[in-house]
Design a protein around this motif. Structure first.
Motif, PDB file in Angstrom:
ATOM      1  N   LYS B 216     -19.814   1.868  17.224  1.00 31.21           N
ATOM      2  CA  LYS B 216     -18.673   1.050  16.823  1.00 31.21           C
ATOM      3  C   LYS B 216     -19.183   0.072  15.784  1.00 31.21           C
ATOM      4  O   LYS B 216     -20.237  -0.527  15.954  1.00 31.21           O
ATOM      5  CB  LYS B 216     -18.097   0.281  18.021  1.00 31.21           C
ATOM      6  CG  LYS B 216     -17.347   1.159  19.013  1.00 31.21           C
ATOM      7  CD  LYS B 216     -16.748   0.317  20.118  1.00 31.21           C
ATOM      8  CE  LYS B 216     -16.187   1.178  21.245  1.00 31.21           C
ATOM      9  NZ  LYS B 216     -14.929   1.863  20.876  1.00 31.21           N
ATOM     10  N   ARG B 217     -18.417  -0.045  14.729  1.00 31.93           N
ATOM     11  CA  ARG B 217     -18.846  -0.919  13.634  1.00 31.93           C
ATOM     12  C   ARG B 217     -17.719  -1.845  13.239  1.00 31.93           C
ATOM     13  O   ARG B 217     -16.563  -1.415  13.160  1.00 31.93           O
ATOM     14  CB  ARG B 217     -19.255  -0.066  12.437  1.00 31.93           C
ATOM     15  CG  ARG B 217     -20.517   0.684  12.733  1.00 31.93           C
ATOM     16  CD  ARG B 217     -20.836   1.727  11.714  1.00 31.93           C
ATOM     17  NE  ARG B 217     -22.093   2.366  12.093  1.00 31.93           N
ATOM     18  CZ  ARG B 217     -22.593   3.443  11.523  1.00 31.93           C
ATOM     19  NH1 ARG B 217     -21.945   4.028  10.544  1.00 31.93           N
ATOM     20  NH2 ARG B 217     -23.737   3.936  11.927  1.00 31.93           N
ATOM     21  N   TYR B 218     -18.089  -3.074  12.975  1.00 25.77           N
ATOM     22  CA  TYR B 218     -17.088  -4.074  12.615  1.00 25.77           C
ATOM     23  C   TYR B 218     -17.479  -4.824  11.349  1.00 25.77           C
ATOM     24  O   TYR B 218     -18.655  -5.151  11.146  1.00 25.77           O
ATOM     25  CB  TYR B 218     -16.922  -5.117  13.721  1.00 25.77           C
ATOM     26  CG  TYR B 218     -16.288  -4.578  14.973  1.00 25.77           C
ATOM     27  CD1 TYR B 218     -14.907  -4.622  15.138  1.00 25.77           C
ATOM     28  CD2 TYR B 218     -17.069  -4.030  15.992  1.00 25.77           C
ATOM     29  CE1 TYR B 218     -14.318  -4.126  16.296  1.00 25.77           C
ATOM     30  CE2 TYR B 218     -16.487  -3.530  17.150  1.00 25.77           C
ATOM     31  CZ  TYR B 218     -15.113  -3.580  17.296  1.00 25.77           C
ATOM     32  OH  TYR B 218     -14.535  -3.098  18.432  1.00 25.77           O
ATOM     33  N   ARG B 219     -16.499  -5.112  10.526  1.00 26.77           N
ATOM     34  CA  ARG B 219     -16.619  -6.156   9.516  1.00 26.77           C
ATOM     35  C   ARG B 219     -16.040  -7.419  10.146  1.00 26.77           C
ATOM     36  O   ARG B 219     -14.859  -7.444  10.503  1.00 26.77           O
ATOM     37  CB  ARG B 219     -15.826  -5.759   8.267  1.00 26.77           C
ATOM     38  CG  ARG B 219     -15.464  -6.899   7.295  1.00 26.77           C
ATOM     39  CD  ARG B 219     -16.632  -7.412   6.481  1.00 26.77           C
ATOM     40  NE  ARG B 219     -17.329  -6.421   5.725  1.00 26.77           N
ATOM     41  CZ  ARG B 219     -17.181  -6.210   4.404  1.00 26.77           C
ATOM     42  NH1 ARG B 219     -16.343  -6.936   3.704  1.00 26.77           N
ATOM     43  NH2 ARG B 219     -17.870  -5.268   3.791  1.00 26.77           N
ATOM     44  N   VAL B 220     -16.917  -8.393  10.346  1.00 30.45           N
ATOM     45  CA  VAL B 220     -16.487  -9.651  10.956  1.00 30.45           C
ATOM     46  C   VAL B 220     -16.400 -10.706   9.857  1.00 30.45           C
ATOM     47  O   VAL B 220     -17.398 -10.968   9.165  1.00 30.45           O
ATOM     48  CB  VAL B 220     -17.490 -10.134  12.025  1.00 30.45           C
ATOM     49  CG1 VAL B 220     -16.916 -11.322  12.779  1.00 30.45           C
ATOM     50  CG2 VAL B 220     -17.846  -9.003  12.975  1.00 30.45           C
ATOM     51  N   MET B 327     -11.569  -9.514  12.590  1.00 29.77           N
ATOM     52  CA  MET B 327     -12.481  -8.413  12.898  1.00 29.77           C
ATOM     53  C   MET B 327     -11.802  -7.097  12.553  1.00 29.77           C
ATOM     54  O   MET B 327     -10.728  -6.787  13.054  1.00 29.77           O
ATOM     55  CB  MET B 327     -12.847  -8.444  14.376  1.00 29.77           C
ATOM     56  CG  MET B 327     -13.553  -9.739  14.761  1.00 29.77           C
ATOM     57  SD  MET B 327     -14.298  -9.661  16.399  1.00 29.77           S
ATOM     58  CE  MET B 327     -15.488  -8.362  16.166  1.00 29.77           C
ATOM     59  N   THR B 328     -12.444  -6.335  11.706  1.00 24.91           N
ATOM     60  CA  THR B 328     -11.908  -5.045  11.318  1.00 24.91           C
ATOM     61  C   THR B 328     -12.888  -3.963  11.750  1.00 24.91           C
ATOM     62  O   THR B 328     -14.081  -4.046  11.438  1.00 24.91           O
ATOM     63  CB  THR B 328     -11.751  -4.966   9.781  1.00 24.91           C
ATOM     64  OG1 THR B 328     -11.071  -6.135   9.338  1.00 24.91           O
ATOM     65  CG2 THR B 328     -10.977  -3.726   9.367  1.00 24.91           C
ATOM     66  N   MET B 329     -12.391  -2.988  12.452  1.00 21.80           N
ATOM     67  CA  MET B 329     -13.272  -1.892  12.834  1.00 21.80           C
ATOM     68  C   MET B 329     -13.521  -1.024  11.597  1.00 21.80           C
ATOM     69  O   MET B 329     -12.577  -0.533  10.979  1.00 21.80           O
ATOM     70  CB  MET B 329     -12.627  -1.070  13.942  1.00 21.80           C
ATOM     71  CG  MET B 329     -13.539   0.022  14.441  1.00 21.80           C
ATOM     72  SD  MET B 329     -12.921   0.725  16.007  1.00 21.80           S
ATOM     73  CE  MET B 329     -14.137   0.097  17.166  1.00 21.80           C
ATOM     74  N   ILE B 330     -14.763  -0.893  11.211  1.00 25.53           N
ATOM     75  CA  ILE B 330     -15.071  -0.112  10.012  1.00 25.53           C
ATOM     76  C   ILE B 330     -15.781   1.183  10.363  1.00 25.53           C
ATOM     77  O   ILE B 330     -16.115   1.973   9.485  1.00 25.53           O
ATOM     78  CB  ILE B 330     -15.925  -0.917   9.002  1.00 25.53           C
ATOM     79  CG1 ILE B 330     -17.210  -1.440   9.667  1.00 25.53           C
ATOM     80  CG2 ILE B 330     -15.128  -2.067   8.404  1.00 25.53           C
ATOM     81  CD1 ILE B 330     -18.193  -2.056   8.702  1.00 25.53           C
ATOM     82  N   GLY B 331     -16.024   1.392  11.626  1.00 28.52           N
ATOM     83  CA  GLY B 331     -16.666   2.644  12.015  1.00 28.52           C
ATOM     84  C   GLY B 331     -16.436   2.891  13.485  1.00 28.52           C
ATOM     85  O   GLY B 331     -16.502   1.970  14.291  1.00 28.52           O
TER      86      GLY B 331
END
Lengths: 423, 423
Positions: B216-220, B327-331
């Motif tokens: 799980k990947r996030y742009r915070v 917070m955007t999930m990027i992966g």
């Protein structure tokens, strides 16, 4: 005869500066002068040319470290205004002398550089008397003000005791780190000659900057071996070292008086979400009104950076290499103060008062930082007029005639009071 | 006549795949084949060309989302290697078919993208047999391996039951989030046709990846009011909120088994050293072999981010606005597993065993995640050879001939065993 008379009066004036005549009396003497009154009228009539030159100069881009095109244009203007010894120094400042009677050299500067990068649209947009364009107020209006002042002095045949060095200088804004002033006062052809300094910049004439706000700026880089976020998990991380460093920095307590501040501005680093970065960096700004506070803050800060690195090296594996710290000073502006009761500060105040303005003293980071830090009497005064949104793309000034003209007149009066009007 | 014979044998082979012949028997059958032996020799003799192409491809930059230059070059190579239906799909994957006898379509992929941003120096440095350059191992060596395999098959006139789709795919690394595979399996021209999938990536052939490592990947992003570093000092700072968040994240404890990891990859934000940023951001990667661990880690992480924001809003002034968290999930890479006793896993194991290699099964995040999560038999195998420091600027591979050649040979053997060698 005139020459002889002038010299005689100049000697009288000199005596007064050092002695009995108060700044208020000096300014009052100027106001009684018929030629000075003629100069004030000239400035009124010169308004449209002031606006034309403001637009012309604003539309010549002058990004940090790339002021040359505007510098050349301004140098040519100084030459056409009859100054002598017109030149560009090795740092890129342009300047020329308006000869006086050899009294203590007064330098008057406005800065050429803007904060805007190459390629920024600097076309001036006009709505009524409101002109907007990047850099138009900060400090192109200052450059245009100096030209109008020179013309008014020439038209009204105003002679001064001091020689006046008019300067368009480089590197006032952030990354320039006052490089223009540093060169002028430390290395340039006038380095030991300037006895008084006035920087003309900023908007309304509600304050006089007599304090040089000191700052120290660092690019702090945390370097490590990097690696795959999963495969190399457990290795030291520059990002975690920096997070810890930012955290420690954020917890610092600094005095409110003297005002002392710290900031993490720009941050960066890393190549991809799934790689342990091989470097992370941040740009840090620290300021204080007082040198000792600033030095202490900087020292504490440097210690915290090392602590954070040591803690990261202890917390995770250094099998592929340790976190290393690289600190580069990217800004170092000296602090200091021109006393509020100094001749230069009191004289400028009197000149402002003559127009009904009651300026307050303040501390800021301007071209005057350098001479102030060297003990040379120096202040920064606003150029007058209205404006706003400095450092933004919709920066604007209002060239409404009355208030704009007054700004130039106040500047003229301040210069005459400091340089000594030969009457 | 030859064609007819081949078709006949293919039918026999097909029967065997589904029935009596074990993977070991299949591989043993291949090893007895004279043309196969010829292919192994070809690969030995092809070594210097393999190295040349590895260097050539490595020196074509392929940053995430900017793989096109390398993709075009690789597509041209696939075309020159006689594949049919050579094309670039809409996502940017390049591919071509090596026709077989129409058996179940086998897709074999290596990925084009590296983790390194534009402007990274990708010049290959050579010290003896050790070549170093960003991306050289991950996964440029995989791309070069596929080319050598195709040449060997052609030279030895090896025909397969299955058609084989050779692919250079995009978006395997972090920010790509497996976009190449997602397109291939969900939208592209072969989306319902692929029956088996092998990704060739990574180094030594000590393991076969049959498990899809979830991530799980996030742009915070921390947003705040911003302001002047001096004038607005005391306002909440997104940079300080993020420093605290990074610090909290760095202190997390995660299990070694199941392996669970976390990383702050890329960070950014801020406009100038003397401005409080209006936003600071970081890209975060979390992985686990086990879905529940990953979910728990992600939940803890999200809680920490909120804590850091709350603490910053309590520590400094919110008079101009609070710090806000975005917070955007990027992966989101699905996990899953290809059974260890599946045909594809057992067949690859037999091919490895034929070279004395005893691979262990493992879980990782690779292009195979997508087909695995869809229930399509899929594995990732190493390309062989030695290498290290993946995702770092000093990534390297050793092209010592014997071990490198063996890597290509193992890959060929695995492909033949899965595609069915027509004998």
């Amino acid at each position: 005869m005139k020459t002889i008379t002038s010299v005689f009066l100049a000697l009288v004036f000199l005596t007064n500066v050092g002695g009995a005549q108060s700044p208020d009396e000096t300014v009052e003497g100027i106001r009684q002068d018929a030629n000075y009154q003629k100069a004030l009228v000239y400035i009124e009539n010169d308004h449209s040319r002031f606006v034309e030159e403001l637009i012309e100069l604003t539309e010549i881009p002058a990004p940090p470290f790339k002021e040359e095109q505007r510098a050349q244009a301004y140098m040519e203007m100084l030459r056409q205004h009859g100054l002598t010894d017109v030149q560009m120094d090795e740092e890129g400042n342009v300047m020329g002398i308006r000869k006086g009677n050899g009294g203590p050299l007064l330098a008057v500067a406005a800065h050429l550089d803007t904060v805007f990068p190459e390629g920024t649209d600097v076309t001036v947009k006009r709505e009524g008397t409101r002109l907007s364009a990047p850099g138009i107020g900060d400090d192109t209006a200052g450059l245009a003000t100096l030209l109008s002042v020179i013309r008014a002095m020439d038209d009204a045949d105003l002679r001064t005791n001091s020689d006046i060095l008019f300067i368009g200088d480089v590197g006032e804004e952030g990354p320039g780190d006052l490089r223009g002033m540093k060169y002028l006062f430390r290395e340039g052809p006038y380095k030991d000659a300037i006895r008084m300094f006035v920087s003309v910049e900023g908007g309304r004439q509600t304050s006089i900057t007599n304090g040089a706000l000191g700052s120290k700026r660092y690019r702090v880089t945390f370097k490590g071996p990097g690696g795959h976020s999963y495969g190399a998990f457990g290795l030291v991380s520059p990002a975690f070292a920096m997070g810890n460093a930012m955290r420690k920095f954020s917890l610092l307590e600094v005095p409110e008086d003297p005002k002392t501040t710290f900031n993490v501005g720009v941050i960066g680093g890393g190549t991809s979400v799934n790689s342990i970065p091989f470097e992370s960096w941040m740009d840090v700004d620290m300021r204080s009104e007082v040198r000792d506070e600033l030095d202490e803050l900087a020292e504490t800060f440097i210690g915290l950076m090392h602590e954070a690195v040591d803690e990261e090296n202890a917390a995770r594996s250094t099998a592929q290499g340790e976190i290393e710290l690289e600190m580069t000073m990217i800004g170092d502006r000296p602090s200091g103060e021109t006393a509020e009761d100094s001749d230069i500060a009191r004289t400028a105040t009197s000149a402002f008062n003559a127009f009904g303005l009651e300026p307050v003293f303040r501390i800021s980071s301007t071209d005057a930082n350098i001479p102030i830090s060297m003990g040379i009497p120096a202040i920064t005064i606003g150029r007058g007029g209205m404006g706003g949104r400095g450092h933004s793309l919709d920066e604007w000034v209002d060239v409404e005639q009355e208030i704009t003209v007054q700004g130039v007149q106040v500047t003229l009066t301040t210069i005459l009071a400091l340089a000594g009007l030969v009457q």
